[in-house]
Design a protein around this motif. Structure first.
Motif, PDB file in Angstrom:
ATOM      1  N   MET A   1       0.953  -1.325  -0.829  1.00 57.85           N
ATOM      2  CA  MET A   1      -0.171  -2.047  -1.410  1.00 57.85           C
ATOM      3  C   MET A   1       0.300  -3.362  -2.039  1.00 57.85           C
ATOM      4  SD  MET A   1      -1.978   1.341  -3.042  1.00 57.85           S
ATOM      5  CE  MET A   1      -3.114   0.466  -4.103  1.00 57.85           C
ATOM      6  N   ILE A   2       1.406  -3.291  -2.785  1.00 61.73           N
ATOM      7  CA  ILE A   2       1.972  -4.506  -3.382  1.00 61.73           C
ATOM      8  C   ILE A   2       2.408  -5.477  -2.286  1.00 61.73           C
ATOM      9  CG2 ILE A   2       3.889  -5.400  -4.765  1.00 61.73           C
ATOM     10  CD1 ILE A   2       3.784  -2.734  -6.334  1.00 61.73           C
ATOM     11  N   GLY A   3       2.928  -4.928  -1.216  1.00 59.72           N
ATOM     12  CA  GLY A   3       3.424  -5.758  -0.122  1.00 59.72           C
ATOM     13  C   GLY A   3       2.366  -6.552   0.610  1.00 59.72           C
ATOM     14  N   ARG A   4       1.093  -6.177   0.450  1.00 60.41           N
ATOM     15  CA  ARG A   4       0.022  -6.897   1.154  1.00 60.41           C
ATOM     16  C   ARG A   4      -0.134  -8.327   0.653  1.00 60.41           C
ATOM     17  NH1 ARG A   4       0.966  -5.184   4.988  1.00 60.41           N
ATOM     18  NH2 ARG A   4       2.548  -4.028   3.877  1.00 60.41           N
TER      19      ARG A   4
ATOM     20  N   ILE B   1       8.465 -17.354  -4.022  1.00 56.30           N
ATOM     21  CA  ILE B   1       9.176 -16.296  -4.742  1.00 56.30           C
ATOM     22  C   ILE B   1       8.305 -15.048  -4.845  1.00 56.30           C
ATOM     23  CG2 ILE B   1      10.107 -15.634  -6.996  1.00 56.30           C
ATOM     24  CD1 ILE B   1      11.036 -18.577  -7.296  1.00 56.30           C
ATOM     25  N   ILE B   2       7.031 -15.240  -5.156  1.00 53.95           N
ATOM     26  CA  ILE B   2       6.106 -14.099  -5.232  1.00 53.95           C
ATOM     27  C   ILE B   2       6.013 -13.401  -3.877  1.00 53.95           C
ATOM     28  CG2 ILE B   2       3.681 -13.449  -5.541  1.00 53.95           C
ATOM     29  CD1 ILE B   2       3.512 -15.729  -7.623  1.00 53.95           C
ATOM     30  N   ALA B   3       5.896 -14.201  -2.804  1.00 55.56           N
ATOM     31  CA  ALA B   3       5.787 -13.631  -1.458  1.00 55.56           C
ATOM     32  C   ALA B   3       7.042 -12.864  -1.081  1.00 55.56           C
ATOM     33  CB  ALA B   3       5.510 -14.736  -0.444  1.00 55.56           C
ATOM     34  N   VAL B   4       8.214 -13.409  -1.419  1.00 54.94           N
ATOM     35  CA  VAL B   4       9.480 -12.753  -1.089  1.00 54.94           C
ATOM     36  C   VAL B   4       9.609 -11.424  -1.830  1.00 54.94           C
ATOM     37  CG1 VAL B   4      11.977 -12.895  -1.470  1.00 54.94           C
ATOM     38  CG2 VAL B   4      10.776 -14.804  -0.405  1.00 54.94           C
ATOM     39  N   ILE B   5       9.280 -11.415  -3.125  1.00 51.26           N
ATOM     40  CA  ILE B   5       9.367 -10.186  -3.909  1.00 51.26           C
ATOM     41  C   ILE B   5       8.393  -9.138  -3.370  1.00 51.26           C
ATOM     42  CG2 ILE B   5       8.956  -9.165  -6.187  1.00 51.26           C
ATOM     43  CD1 ILE B   5       9.930 -11.838  -7.389  1.00 51.26           C
ATOM     44  N   SER B   6       7.179  -9.579  -3.083  1.00 47.70           N
ATOM     45  CA  SER B   6       6.166  -8.674  -2.534  1.00 47.70           C
ATOM     46  C   SER B   6       6.620  -8.094  -1.202  1.00 47.70           C
ATOM     47  CB  SER B   6       4.836  -9.419  -2.371  1.00 47.70           C
ATOM     48  OG  SER B   6       3.908  -8.660  -1.639  1.00 47.70           O
ATOM     49  N   MET B   7       7.144  -8.952  -0.331  1.00 53.70           N
ATOM     50  CA  MET B   7       7.616  -8.504   0.975  1.00 53.70           C
ATOM     51  C   MET B   7       8.756  -7.506   0.838  1.00 53.70           C
ATOM     52  SD  MET B   7       9.342 -10.820   3.995  1.00 53.70           S
ATOM     53  CE  MET B   7      10.736 -11.225   2.921  1.00 53.70           C
ATOM     54  N   PHE B   8       9.677  -7.778  -0.078  1.00 58.68           N
ATOM     55  CA  PHE B   8      10.814  -6.880  -0.279  1.00 58.68           C
ATOM     56  C   PHE B   8      10.336  -5.504  -0.736  1.00 58.68           C
ATOM     57  CE2 PHE B   8      14.217  -5.142  -3.042  1.00 58.68           C
ATOM     58  CZ  PHE B   8      15.203  -5.001  -2.071  1.00 58.68           C
ATOM     59  N   ILE B   9       9.415  -5.471  -1.688  1.00 56.00           N
ATOM     60  CA  ILE B   9       8.863  -4.197  -2.160  1.00 56.00           C
ATOM     61  C   ILE B   9       8.181  -3.452  -1.013  1.00 56.00           C
ATOM     62  CG2 ILE B   9       7.108  -3.162  -3.664  1.00 56.00           C
ATOM     63  CD1 ILE B   9       7.713  -5.438  -5.664  1.00 56.00           C
ATOM     64  N   ASP B  10       7.435  -4.192  -0.210  1.00 55.09           N
ATOM     65  CA  ASP B  10       6.740  -3.601   0.938  1.00 55.09           C
ATOM     66  C   ASP B  10       7.723  -2.944   1.899  1.00 55.09           C
ATOM     67  OD1 ASP B  10       4.587  -3.101   2.774  1.00 55.09           O
ATOM     68  OD2 ASP B  10       5.213  -4.862   3.905  1.00 55.09           O
TER      69      ASP B  10
ATOM     70  N   ILE C   1     -10.011  -7.373   5.398  1.00 56.47           N
ATOM     71  CA  ILE C   1     -10.773  -6.125   5.348  1.00 56.47           C
ATOM     72  C   ILE C   1     -10.897  -5.520   6.739  1.00 56.47           C
ATOM     73  CG2 ILE C   1     -13.062  -5.148   4.911  1.00 56.47           C
ATOM     74  CD1 ILE C   1     -13.333  -7.206   2.630  1.00 56.47           C
ATOM     75  N   GLY C   2     -11.083  -6.379   7.732  1.00 65.55           N
ATOM     76  CA  GLY C   2     -11.223  -5.913   9.105  1.00 65.55           C
ATOM     77  C   GLY C   2      -9.967  -5.267   9.660  1.00 65.55           C
ATOM     78  N   MET C   3      -8.818  -5.534   9.057  1.00 70.32           N
ATOM     79  CA  MET C   3      -7.562  -4.951   9.521  1.00 70.32           C
ATOM     80  C   MET C   3      -7.338  -3.543   8.972  1.00 70.32           C
ATOM     81  SD  MET C   3      -4.732  -8.004   9.774  1.00 70.32           S
ATOM     82  CE  MET C   3      -5.008  -8.775   8.178  1.00 70.32           C
ATOM     83  N   GLY C   4      -8.195  -3.091   8.057  1.00 67.81           N
ATOM     84  CA  GLY C   4      -8.054  -1.736   7.532  1.00 67.81           C
ATOM     85  C   GLY C   4      -7.974  -1.711   6.020  1.00 67.81           C
ATOM     86  N   TRP C   5      -8.102  -0.505   5.453  1.00 69.54           N
ATOM     87  CA  TRP C   5      -8.178  -0.398   3.997  1.00 69.54           C
ATOM     88  C   TRP C   5      -6.914  -0.871   3.303  1.00 69.54           C
ATOM     89  CZ3 TRP C   5      -4.961   2.344   0.814  1.00 69.54           C
ATOM     90  CH2 TRP C   5      -4.115   3.274   1.428  1.00 69.54           C
ATOM     91  N   LEU C   6      -5.752  -0.621   3.908  1.00 66.75           N
ATOM     92  CA  LEU C   6      -4.508  -1.050   3.267  1.00 66.75           C
ATOM     93  C   LEU C   6      -4.390  -2.569   3.259  1.00 66.75           C
ATOM     94  CD1 LEU C   6      -1.872  -0.278   1.888  1.00 66.75           C
ATOM     95  CD2 LEU C   6      -0.831  -0.071   4.160  1.00 66.75           C
ATOM     96  N   GLU C   7      -4.675  -3.198   4.408  1.00 62.76           N
ATOM     97  CA  GLU C   7      -4.586  -4.651   4.485  1.00 62.76           C
ATOM     98  C   GLU C   7      -5.619  -5.338   3.589  1.00 62.76           C
ATOM     99  OE1 GLU C   7      -2.242  -6.267   5.781  1.00 62.76           O
ATOM    100  OE2 GLU C   7      -1.297  -4.584   6.828  1.00 62.76           O
ATOM    101  N   ALA C   8      -6.667  -4.607   3.202  1.00 60.04           N
ATOM    102  CA  ALA C   8      -7.680  -5.190   2.318  1.00 60.04           C
ATOM    103  C   ALA C   8      -7.085  -5.611   0.981  1.00 60.04           C
ATOM    104  CB  ALA C   8      -8.822  -4.199   2.100  1.00 60.04           C
ATOM    105  N   PHE C   9      -5.966  -4.992   0.592  1.00 57.25           N
ATOM    106  CA  PHE C   9      -5.315  -5.385  -0.659  1.00 57.25           C
ATOM    107  C   PHE C   9      -4.737  -6.793  -0.579  1.00 57.25           C
ATOM    108  CE2 PHE C   9      -5.477  -0.810  -1.232  1.00 57.25           C
ATOM    109  CZ  PHE C   9      -5.791  -0.698  -2.581  1.00 57.25           C
TER     110      PHE C   9
END
Length: 229
Positions: free
Chosen positions: A42-45, A18-27, A176-184
């Motif tokens: 950022m939330i979507g990460r 449920i957390i993953a789905v909500i995060s993905m939807f926001i993303d 972290i290696g994927m970039g600053w945004l993915e670091a979240f």
């Protein structure tokens, strides 16, 4: 120490989904409708590491691995048109494939790691390295979401599933290696650490609902984009 940590492990598999789905939807709302509001992304990460973790958990406990892989493949194909329409505003876009393809390749990799080809006379470690390399190459050639990095995260969750600290450290470094945004995405590891090892109550309707939500919400976002843009 272990007992004190166990007291905080309150999240079961259903809650994590449920957390993953909500995060993905926001993303995806942010990516499609509000690309200038970086907070959505950022939330979507949080979503992808949780999905990778749950994929490995599912692979460990399923009695029908081939059906699991087939289900993932079917939803990858179903989701591709909504994915292309939502993110690239066309019905067919071959340069980038949706995340179900990444998860499917990860499952195939796990299956081959668990079913080595004994008739091939090569050392087991070499056989495993070839399987991982082929999986990563397939993700890159198909340009799936997260590509080789996504496969690497699935692999680490699989081979280090009993070594929590090392597992989290390596996944964090990959993010972290994927970039600053993915670091979240590192924040997702906190939620995963609170997993209690239980699947959680889940009906067949809920199970397929989690799968169907992906293409359904992308189709909805694509339609909203067409209306407002």
């Amino acid at each position: 120490m272990e007992m004190s940590l166990a007291a905080y492990r309150k999240l079961d598999g259903r809650m994590l989904k449920i957390i993953a789905v909500i995060s993905m939807f926001i993303d995806h709302v942010g990516a499609v409708l509000f690309p200038n509001i970086i907070l959505f992304r950022m939330i979507g990460r949080l979503a992808f590491p949780i999905y990778c973790f749950l994929l490995v958990e599912g692979a460990r406990y399923t009695h029908h691995m081939l059906q699991y892989m087939m289900r993932m493949a079917v939803f990858a194909l179903i989701s591709e048109l909504p994915f292309d329409w939502a993110f690239y505003h066309r019905f067919v876009y071959t340069a980038h494939q949706n995340v179900f393809f990444t998860l499917f390749i990860g499952l195939v990799m796990i299956w081959f790691l668990e079913h080595p080809m004994n008739d091939i006379e090569i050392p087991d470690i070499v056989n495993k390295l070839i399987i991982v390399a082929l999986a990563g190459t397939a993700a890159e050639l198909l340009s799936t979401d997260y590509g080789f990095s996504g496969i690497a995260i699935i692999l680490i969750f699989y081979i280090l599933r009993e070594r929590a600290l090392l597992k989290y450290m390596i996944v964090a470094l990959i993010c972290i290696g994927m970039g600053w945004l993915e670091a979240f995405a590192i924040l997702a590891l906190i939620l995963i650490a609170l997993y209690n090892g239980q699947r959680g109550s889940q009906t067949k309707i809920m199970q397929y609902g989690f799968y169907a939500f992906y293409p359904a919400h992308l189709l909805l976002l694509a339609m909203i984009y067409q209306i407002i843009k």
